[in-house]
Scaffold this motif. Structure first.
Motif, PDB file in Angstrom:
ATOM      1  N   LEU A  24       0.861  -1.184   0.000  1.00  0.00           N
ATOM      2  CA  LEU A  24       0.000   0.000   0.000  1.00  0.00           C
ATOM      3  C   LEU A  24       0.893   1.229   0.000  1.00  0.00           C
ATOM      4  O   LEU A  24       1.749   1.383   0.869  1.00  0.00           O
ATOM      5  CB  LEU A  24      -0.902   0.004   1.230  1.00  0.00           C
TER       6      LEU A  24
ATOM      7  N   TRP B  40      -6.676   2.511   6.228  1.00  0.00           N
ATOM      8  CA  TRP B  40      -6.757   1.582   5.109  1.00  0.00           C
ATOM      9  C   TRP B  40      -7.733   0.444   5.415  1.00  0.00           C
ATOM     10  O   TRP B  40      -7.848   0.007   6.557  1.00  0.00           O
ATOM     11  CB  TRP B  40      -5.402   0.934   4.830  1.00  0.00           C
ATOM     12  N   SER B  41      -8.379  -0.024   4.370  1.00  0.00           N
ATOM     13  CA  SER B  41      -9.057  -1.311   4.430  1.00  0.00           C
ATOM     14  C   SER B  41      -8.069  -2.358   3.948  1.00  0.00           C
ATOM     15  O   SER B  41      -7.347  -2.127   2.964  1.00  0.00           O
ATOM     16  CB  SER B  41     -10.291  -1.313   3.529  1.00  0.00           C
TER      17      SER B  41
ATOM     18  N   ASP C 266      -6.720  -0.821  -2.158  1.00  0.00           N
ATOM     19  CA  ASP C 266      -5.378  -0.311  -2.413  1.00  0.00           C
ATOM     20  C   ASP C 266      -5.219   1.169  -2.079  1.00  0.00           C
ATOM     21  O   ASP C 266      -4.095   1.660  -1.975  1.00  0.00           O
ATOM     22  CB  ASP C 266      -4.997  -0.519  -3.889  1.00  0.00           C
ATOM     23  N   GLN C 267      -6.323   1.880  -1.911  1.00  0.00           N
ATOM     24  CA  GLN C 267      -6.283   3.306  -1.629  1.00  0.00           C
ATOM     25  C   GLN C 267      -6.754   3.573  -0.207  1.00  0.00           C
ATOM     26  O   GLN C 267      -7.642   2.879   0.304  1.00  0.00           O
ATOM     27  CB  GLN C 267      -7.153   4.085  -2.622  1.00  0.00           C
ATOM     28  N   PRO C 268      -6.185   4.589   0.475  1.00  0.00           N
ATOM     29  CA  PRO C 268      -6.613   4.879   1.855  1.00  0.00           C
ATOM     30  C   PRO C 268      -8.061   5.337   1.919  1.00  0.00           C
ATOM     31  O   PRO C 268      -8.553   6.011   1.013  1.00  0.00           O
ATOM     32  CB  PRO C 268      -5.651   5.993   2.301  1.00  0.00           C
ATOM     33  N   ARG C 269      -8.735   4.973   2.988  1.00  0.00           N
ATOM     34  CA  ARG C 269     -10.126   5.367   3.198  1.00  0.00           C
ATOM     35  C   ARG C 269     -10.241   6.758   3.794  1.00  0.00           C
ATOM     36  O   ARG C 269     -11.301   7.365   3.751  1.00  0.00           O
ATOM     37  CB  ARG C 269     -10.806   4.363   4.131  1.00  0.00           C
TER      38      ARG C 269
END
Length: 297
Positions: free
Chosen positions: A214, A245-246, A250-253
């Protein structure tokens, strides 16, 4: 920068003992009492010197007694700084990681070391213990991740986790989610099934095949935390940016920003995260529920 420690107690007392008689004489002169009869002055000076001698002997002795009481409960064995520790779920043992390149297990009842983990070739920076207390993960300046079966003294698995020092490790209670962060600005979410298979077969594991990377931090990552249910990961870097992150995306929440961060911890499964900053302040953060936005601490 090295910490500055106060001067030892004994030199301070000796300095006071050597200079106090001078100040006593000056004070007596100012009070007009110095020209008393020799018969009156001599007993006074004798009592004064005896008092100073008693003080010089008693205070260091009291200090040594206090130190002995503290050291009786100390866990001694590491050769340099301890950077992190954990308590086993049964509360009977402590596990510590040190810059002396070892991790150690201590019996809290007897205050003795019962196991030592060696093999890292650089100072240890982090550790994580699974909820059942059987799996230990350690990360070090040598960029490596090592996974241990706690009752044993050899690693189940050892691999290069980052391109720079492994600075943080987090694990869910069931051990099914393992996350590492490094000074290479990367977050790695590891496939624990692949790790277990490699450990069981003794095969060499490709880190890129066994983990998802990530990317989002632009500075060295210093801390990581995983919520107990494994649904959310938080990472922080030296610039003070915290990303959420989940493990499946792949992208931060979401993100928040503040002073540089040295450690993170979730408040159970609640929507709150605590960060410890380089400014000495602990900050609670509300977790972004959807889109990225910044919260005030």
């Amino acid at each position: 920068m090295p910490r500055l420690h106060p001067s030892p107690l004994r030199p301070s007392i000796q300095s006071a003992v050597s200079t106090t008689p001078v100040w006593l004489v000056l004070w007596l002169r100012l009070q007009g009492n110095f020209f008393m009869d020799r018969a009156e002055l001599q007993p006074l000076l004798i009592r004064f010197v005896l008092s100073l001698f008693t003080l010089q002997v008693f205070l260091p002795t009291a200090r040594l007694v206090a130190q002995s009481d503290e050291e009786a409960n100390a866990l001694k064995g590491h050769l340099s700084a301890i950077v992190m520790g954990a308590i086993t779920p049964d509360g009977k043992c402590a596990i510590t990681a040190s810059t002396d390149q070892t991790a150690r297990v201590w019996d809290l009842a007897t205050r003795s070391m019962i196991r030592e983990y060696t093999g890292h070739t650089g100072p240890l920076y982090c550790l994580a213990l699974s909820g059942n207390g059987r799996v230990l993960a350690t990360g070090a300046q040598d960029n490596s991740l090592r996974i241990w079966d706690v009752p044993q003294s050899i690693p189940l698995l050892s691999l290069v986790a980052h391109n720079a020092a492994a600075s943080g490790i987090a694990m869910t209670n069931d051990g099914k989610l393992l996350v590492t962060v490094g000074s290479d600005n990367k977050v790695r979410v590891w496939d624990t099934v692949a790790l277990e298979a490699a450990a069981a077969s003794g095969t060499v594991l490709d880190p890129n095949a066994a983990s998802k990377v990530l990317s989002g931090h632009e500075a060295a990552i210093t801390a990581v935390a995983v919520r107990a249910d494994g649904s959310l990961i938080a990472t922080a870097d030296v610039s003070g940016k915290i990303l959420f992150w989940s493990p499946f995306l792949d992208q931060p929440r979401g993100s928040v920003e503040g002073p540089g961060v040295v450690s993170l911890a979730f408040n159970g499964n609640a929507a709150q995260l605590f960060s410890c900053g380089v400014d000495g302040i602990v900050r609670p953060w509300d977790i972004p529920p959807t889109a990225t936005r910044q919260f005030d601490p």
